[in-house]
Design a protein around this motif. Structure first.
Motif, PDB file in Angstrom:
ATOM      1  N   PRO A  51      13.279 -49.349  -5.951  1.00 47.60           N
ATOM      2  CA  PRO A  51      14.571 -50.052  -5.982  1.00 47.60           C
ATOM      3  C   PRO A  51      14.462 -51.528  -5.611  1.00 47.60           C
ATOM      4  O   PRO A  51      15.143 -52.371  -6.190  1.00 47.60           O
ATOM      5  CB  PRO A  51      15.424 -49.294  -4.964  1.00 47.60           C
ATOM      6  N   TYR A  52      13.589 -51.838  -4.660  1.00 47.60           N
ATOM      7  CA  TYR A  52      13.406 -53.239  -4.266  1.00 47.60           C
ATOM      8  C   TYR A  52      12.666 -54.018  -5.350  1.00 47.60           C
ATOM      9  O   TYR A  52      13.000 -55.173  -5.621  1.00 47.60           O
ATOM     10  CB  TYR A  52      12.671 -53.328  -2.932  1.00 47.60           C
ATOM     11  N   ALA A  53      11.681 -53.404  -5.969  1.00 47.49           N
ATOM     12  CA  ALA A  53      10.957 -54.074  -7.055  1.00 47.49           C
ATOM     13  C   ALA A  53      11.907 -54.391  -8.213  1.00 47.49           C
ATOM     14  O   ALA A  53      11.868 -55.487  -8.777  1.00 47.49           O
ATOM     15  CB  ALA A  53       9.801 -53.206  -7.528  1.00 47.49           C
ATOM     16  N   GLY A  54      12.753 -53.448  -8.537  1.00 45.77           N
ATOM     17  CA  GLY A  54      13.717 -53.685  -9.603  1.00 45.77           C
ATOM     18  C   GLY A  54      14.718 -54.767  -9.248  1.00 45.77           C
ATOM     19  O   GLY A  54      15.080 -55.606 -10.085  1.00 45.77           O
TER      20      GLY A  54
ATOM     21  N   ASP B 161      19.877 -61.060  -1.448  1.00 48.54           N
ATOM     22  CA  ASP B 161      20.669 -60.231  -2.359  1.00 48.54           C
ATOM     23  C   ASP B 161      19.841 -59.092  -2.931  1.00 48.54           C
ATOM     24  O   ASP B 161      20.317 -57.962  -3.062  1.00 48.54           O
ATOM     25  CB  ASP B 161      21.244 -61.090  -3.484  1.00 48.54           C
ATOM     26  N   ALA B 162      18.577 -59.374  -3.264  1.00 52.93           N
ATOM     27  CA  ALA B 162      17.706 -58.327  -3.794  1.00 52.93           C
ATOM     28  C   ALA B 162      17.478 -57.239  -2.749  1.00 52.93           C
ATOM     29  O   ALA B 162      17.464 -56.050  -3.079  1.00 52.93           O
ATOM     30  CB  ALA B 162      16.380 -58.925  -4.250  1.00 52.93           C
TER      31      ALA B 162
ATOM     32  N   GLY C 101      18.566 -53.364  -3.338  1.00 52.33           N
ATOM     33  CA  GLY C 101      17.599 -52.281  -3.185  1.00 52.33           C
ATOM     34  C   GLY C 101      18.048 -51.264  -2.151  1.00 52.33           C
ATOM     35  O   GLY C 101      17.904 -50.053  -2.348  1.00 52.33           O
ATOM     36  N   SER C 102      18.618 -51.751  -1.058  1.00 57.08           N
ATOM     37  CA  SER C 102      19.110 -50.847  -0.010  1.00 57.08           C
ATOM     38  C   SER C 102      20.277 -50.018  -0.511  1.00 57.08           C
ATOM     39  O   SER C 102      20.368 -48.823  -0.226  1.00 57.08           O
ATOM     40  CB  SER C 102      19.533 -51.649   1.224  1.00 57.08           C
ATOM     41  N   TYR C 103      21.169 -50.638  -1.276  1.00 57.51           N
ATOM     42  CA  TYR C 103      22.286 -49.882  -1.848  1.00 57.51           C
ATOM     43  C   TYR C 103      21.770 -48.785  -2.775  1.00 57.51           C
ATOM     44  O   TYR C 103      22.312 -47.679  -2.799  1.00 57.51           O
ATOM     45  CB  TYR C 103      23.224 -50.799  -2.624  1.00 57.51           C
ATOM     46  N   ASP C 104      20.745 -49.084  -3.538  1.00 52.16           N
ATOM     47  CA  ASP C 104      20.185 -48.097  -4.460  1.00 52.16           C
ATOM     48  C   ASP C 104      19.607 -46.903  -3.702  1.00 52.16           C
ATOM     49  O   ASP C 104      19.836 -45.746  -4.072  1.00 52.16           O
ATOM     50  CB  ASP C 104      19.115 -48.748  -5.323  1.00 52.16           C
ATOM     51  N   ILE C 105      18.886 -47.167  -2.622  1.00 56.70           N
ATOM     52  CA  ILE C 105      18.326 -46.073  -1.826  1.00 56.70           C
ATOM     53  C   ILE C 105      19.443 -45.258  -1.184  1.00 56.70           C
ATOM     54  O   ILE C 105      19.398 -44.018  -1.168  1.00 56.70           O
ATOM     55  CB  ILE C 105      17.355 -46.618  -0.767  1.00 56.70           C
ATOM     56  N   LEU C 106      20.470 -45.932  -0.664  1.00 55.71           N
ATOM     57  CA  LEU C 106      21.599 -45.211  -0.058  1.00 55.71           C
ATOM     58  C   LEU C 106      22.341 -44.380  -1.096  1.00 55.71           C
ATOM     59  O   LEU C 106      22.805 -43.279  -0.795  1.00 55.71           O
ATOM     60  CB  LEU C 106      22.549 -46.188   0.627  1.00 55.71           C
ATOM     61  N   TYR C 107      22.463 -44.892  -2.318  1.00 59.51           N
ATOM     62  CA  TYR C 107      23.080 -44.112  -3.384  1.00 59.51           C
ATOM     63  C   TYR C 107      22.271 -42.846  -3.665  1.00 59.51           C
ATOM     64  O   TYR C 107      22.834 -41.757  -3.803  1.00 59.51           O
ATOM     65  CB  TYR C 107      23.218 -44.950  -4.657  1.00 59.51           C
TER      66      TYR C 107
ATOM     67  N   SER D  74      15.137 -58.384 -11.136  1.00 61.36           N
ATOM     68  CA  SER D  74      16.394 -58.801 -11.753  1.00 61.36           C
ATOM     69  C   SER D  74      16.815 -60.200 -11.325  1.00 61.36           C
ATOM     70  O   SER D  74      17.627 -60.833 -12.006  1.00 61.36           O
ATOM     71  CB  SER D  74      17.502 -57.797 -11.441  1.00 61.36           C
ATOM     72  N   LEU D  75      16.271 -60.710 -10.226  1.00 58.90           N
ATOM     73  CA  LEU D  75      16.602 -62.074  -9.807  1.00 58.90           C
ATOM     74  C   LEU D  75      16.155 -63.110 -10.834  1.00 58.90           C
ATOM     75  O   LEU D  75      16.662 -64.237 -10.834  1.00 58.90           O
ATOM     76  CB  LEU D  75      15.946 -62.393  -8.461  1.00 58.90           C
ATOM     77  N   ALA D  76      15.221 -62.760 -11.706  1.00 56.96           N
ATOM     78  CA  ALA D  76      14.706 -63.708 -12.687  1.00 56.96           C
ATOM     79  C   ALA D  76      15.798 -64.202 -13.628  1.00 56.96           C
ATOM     80  O   ALA D  76      15.750 -65.343 -14.084  1.00 56.96           O
ATOM     81  CB  ALA D  76      13.569 -63.069 -13.492  1.00 56.96           C
TER      82      ALA D  76
END
Length: 82
Positions: free
Chosen positions: A37-40, A56-57, A61-67, A44-46
């Protein structure tokens, strides 16, 4: 096969950070569900505007893991299929 609240909660958390291994499908710790999730998010910041940064990244990533964790808890206790 778990019974009780805390064993089932532990199972839901473990499924979030583990992967199946071997012919019998035993679960082992896997860093990929944590790193991906953090790599993605950093990738995406690019194409995001300059006002977005590493902070923000990390948040995304943290939101994705919590989801994912919430999804696994929902599957464990509510018998939901997402």
């Amino acid at each position: 096969n778990c019974a009780g609240f805390f064993p089932r909660l532990k199972h839901a958390v473990w499924v979030t950070v583990s992967a199946r291994h071997g012919a019998q499908g035993n679960r082992i710790f896997s860093p990929v569900p944590i790193i991906a999730p953090y790599a993605g998010a950093f990738t995406s910041l690019a194409w995001y505007p300059d006002r977005y940064g590493p902070k923000d990244a990390l948040r995304w990533g943290s939101y994705d893991i919590l989801y994912d964790l919430g999804e696994n808890i929902g599957r464990e206790f509510l018998n939901l299929n997402f």
